[in-house]
Design a protein around this motif. Structure first.
Motif: not given
Length: 695
Positions: A50-59, A151-158, A160-166
């Motif tokens: 499954x995907x998360x709401x995270x994305x790689x940094x630009x470039x 998708x929603x992702x929330x970080x409570x370090x360390x 990371x919680x993800x919930x999606x609907x697809x």
């Protein structure tokens, strides 16, 4: 009971996400996407399936391969703009042969599927709100593995919680094939998307900088995905578990190894590497010019000529008239023109006496003036004493790109002959005889330049590794699908031509070529181009009149093809230097007689150029179903050698690939087209690249 247990676990994940929303991180611990920009099985940023709401940094980009039986994935993903991630992959189904029983497909091996998708993080995470992203998977073509998710992702370090609907792959029902079009049910039929979609989610735990644990709930109903080639052989019944577990190990900054246990029955492994796009493999270092003591007694013009030639310039002209100094030079070394200006001004600062106040520098390319910079000796001195920034220096200077003639001064260190030798990789994909065919070798380009703008060019190629072949017979009307007849040779002469470039004082460019224009066609090719609004736009007209070359004879045309092929185009480019983007449209008549347009978008990242194109033409004139309704599309990559060599260079490595080689929307492979000849030598890009004067 099992269904209740699954729902209870999903509710638990949802409650964990709510807990994260109610418990924001302290400011000193808060992070955005890092370090949870890990790859999924398929290469997009996610957990496992499954995907998360995270994305790689630009470039940034990643590449890798994974296997979770019966799937084997080969993937790439990159982020061209902040908040956007694009991924592509080939999925191989282990043990499922493509078209079994059909002898044409006997060499193809396992069934394979091509895919691309993208993700857009339209809400960034902050201390309270989660990151929210839209994920679009496989919206085009066969759509074997499509889905659209919020998708929603929330970080409570360390953690990371993800919930999606697809829907689709993650939904209740599979989605249909789309053929040549695009289909995104989330937009075209949101009610259907909502009805079909299901929840998914997971947790990632970054134990340290090198290790992370992960668990996810994946709602994929493998046994109901009948369009998946793996379903009939491997997924007759529901999988034992919809929960997947894994461990990530990052032994190096650029490498990651993931091991997992998925579907309650399979162990998996995922190997990936990630890098910053355009980051030199070897740091670029060009030692500064040091004038020898015995040379300092020579006249200033001789000292300048010697210094410029040893610093990577040719066709050098120097004229001193009282308080004015004119410098004319061809940049043979520096990828960025502003870096070439930096090399010249540094030499001027060290050699030219203070009584010479006005400095006029003209950069040329084969005698064609590219632009002129007017500045003063005092401003140059202030810049190298760190009294002026690059922005201030260029603000006080004047750059003029609308010059048609270079200063008429005596020229030394002319360079009538020039050559480059570079590796060449060409691929031929999806043939029934084998999915991946290629030829690899070296290509040379040798040019003789008898006068300004004129070049006689020869470009031989030798390909010692070559397995290109096909079992398909191209149609008699083929204009490009017969390219394999030309690529199967170990030696080729793609170019043998004369090329002439012109430029007027009002910044109108012209180009004319005659000869063997490319590997398949010979004839005449011409175009004109004009930048507008300091280069925000470039407009142009072009056309080709050609005959088809004989694939079995280097210097002959085909005797059995008496047709004359011609094209005519109106071209336009929109440059967006604020984001280093360029949008191109080519509209007119293509080689196959089909009228229409080809659209492309390019992203410039530290010298690397990523391009994707898509064409829309009237294919009704083609007599075969192979081309009718087809939209030519593909991606291209330009990599500067400076990123690999440790020193500055203007040489590039080019690679382009299309999912199919067909005849719709085809043009010849032009030699030095004007839009590329102009390149970044426009006022808006020279302003953008001014900081490169330091590098």
């Amino acid at each position: 009971m099992q269904n209740v247990l699954h729902k209870s676990r999903l509710i638990f994940l949802f409650l964990l996400l709510l807990s994260a929303l109610r418990s924001p991180l302290p400011a000193d611990l808060y992070a955005d996407n890092e370090p949870f920009t890990y790859p999924s099985n398929q290469g997009f940023t996610g957990i496992m399936e499954v995907p998360t709401a995270r994305v790689m940094r630009e470039n940034h980009y990643r590449m890798g391969a994974s296997q979770i039986h019966p799937y084997r994935y080969y993937y790439v993903a990159f982020s061209p703009l902040k908040g956007i991630e694009i991924d592509g992959r080939v999925t191989e189904i282990i043990g499922v042969k493509a078209s079994p029983g059909n002898p044409y497909w006997s060499g193809y091996g396992n069934q394979k599927d091509k895919y691309f998708g993208f993700k857009y993080q339209f809400v960034k995470e902050d201390k309270v709100a989660p990151a929210i992203a839209l994920s679009i998977m496989d919206p085009h073509g066969t759509r074997v593995y499509p889905s659209q998710s919020i998708i929603a992702s929330k970080q409570l370090y360390p953690f990371d919680f993800t919930l999606g609907f697809g829907n689709g792959r993650f939904g209740k029902t599979q989605l249909p094939s789309q053929g040549e079009g695009f289909q995104i049910e989330l937009f075209s039929n949101p009610r259907s998307w909502l009805k079909d979609s299901q929840f998914f989610g997971g947790i990632q735990w970054a134990i340290s900088d090198h290790y992370a644990l992960m668990v996810e709930y994946s709602p994929i109903k493998y046994h109901e995905q009948t369009r998946d080639p793996a379903q009939a052989k491997y997924f007759q019944d529901p999988v034992p578990s919809q929960y997947n577990y894994g461990l990530r190990w990052k032994p190096f900054r650029f490498a990651e190894v993931d091991v997992s246990y998925q579907r309650g029955e399979e162990f998996g492994i995922n190997l990936s590497m990630d890098f910053d796009i355009g980051q030199p493999i070897i740091p670029i270092y060009d030692p500064a010019y040091r004038e020898r003591q015995e040379d300092k007694s020579a006249p200033v013009n001789k000292r300048l000529t010697m210094a410029l030639n040893r610093s990577g310039f040719s066709s050098i002209g120097i004229l001193i008239d009282r308080n004015d100094l004119w410098i004319r030079a061809q940049n043979d070394k520096y990828y960025y023109s502003t870096r070439a200006i930096g090399a010249i001004t540094k030499i001027v600062n060290e050699i030219v006496p203070n009584q010479i106040q006005n400095i006029h520098i003209t950069l040329t390319d084969n005698g064609i003036p590219i632009f002129e910079l007017d500045t003063t000796k005092s401003d140059i001195a202030e810049f190298y004493r760190d009294k002026l920034t690059a922005n201030q220096f260029f603000y006080l200077s004047k750059i003029d790109t609308a010059i048609g003639r270079a200063p008429d001064v005596p020229i030394e260190h002319k360079k009538p002959f020039d050559y480059t030798i570079k590796p060449s990789l060409q691929t031929f994909l999806n043939d029934p005889s084998g999915f991946f065919k290629y030829r690899f070798g070296a290509e040379a380009l040798v040019s003789y330049r008898p006068w300004g703008g004129g070049s006689f060019v020869v470009g031989p190629g030798v390909y010692l590794l070559n397995n290109i072949s096909t079992v398909n017979e191209p149609s008699p009307d083929a204009v490009r699908s017969d390219i394999i007849d030309y690529q199967r040779k170990r030696f080729a002469l793609p170019r043998l031509l004369f090329n002439q470039v012109y430029k007027t004082n009002n910044e109108v460019y012209g180009r004319f070529s005659a000869g063997f224009l490319e590997i398949e066609y010979g004839g005449f090719d011409g175009e004109i181009a004009k930048p507008l609004k300091n280069g925000r736009f470039i407009v142009g007209l072009g056309g080709t009149l050609a005959k088809k070359r004989d694939p079995d004879s280097v210097f002959a045309f085909k005797d059995d093809d008496r047709r004359t092929y011609y094209t005519s185009f109106a071209n336009v480019r929109l440059n967006v230097p604020e984001y280093d983007l360029a949008f191109d449209a080519k509209t007119g008549r293509f080689l196959g007689g089909d009228f229409g347009s080809r659209f492309s978008v390019s992203k410039f990242i530290n010298g690397v150029i990523l391009t994707a194109w898509y064409s829309v033409t009237d294919t009704s004139g083609f007599r075969d179903s192979y081309n009718r309704g087809y939209h030519d599309k593909g991606i291209a990559l330009v990599i500067p050698f400076r990123l690999l060599s440790g020193r500055d260079s203007k040489t590039n490595f080019n690679y382009a690939v299309s999912p199919w080689t067909r005849d719709a929307a085809q043009d010849i492979n032009h030699y030095n087209p004007l839009f590329d000849f102009i390149g970044r030598n426009l006022k808006i890009f020279l302003d953008r690249d001014r900081d490169m004067i330091y590098k």
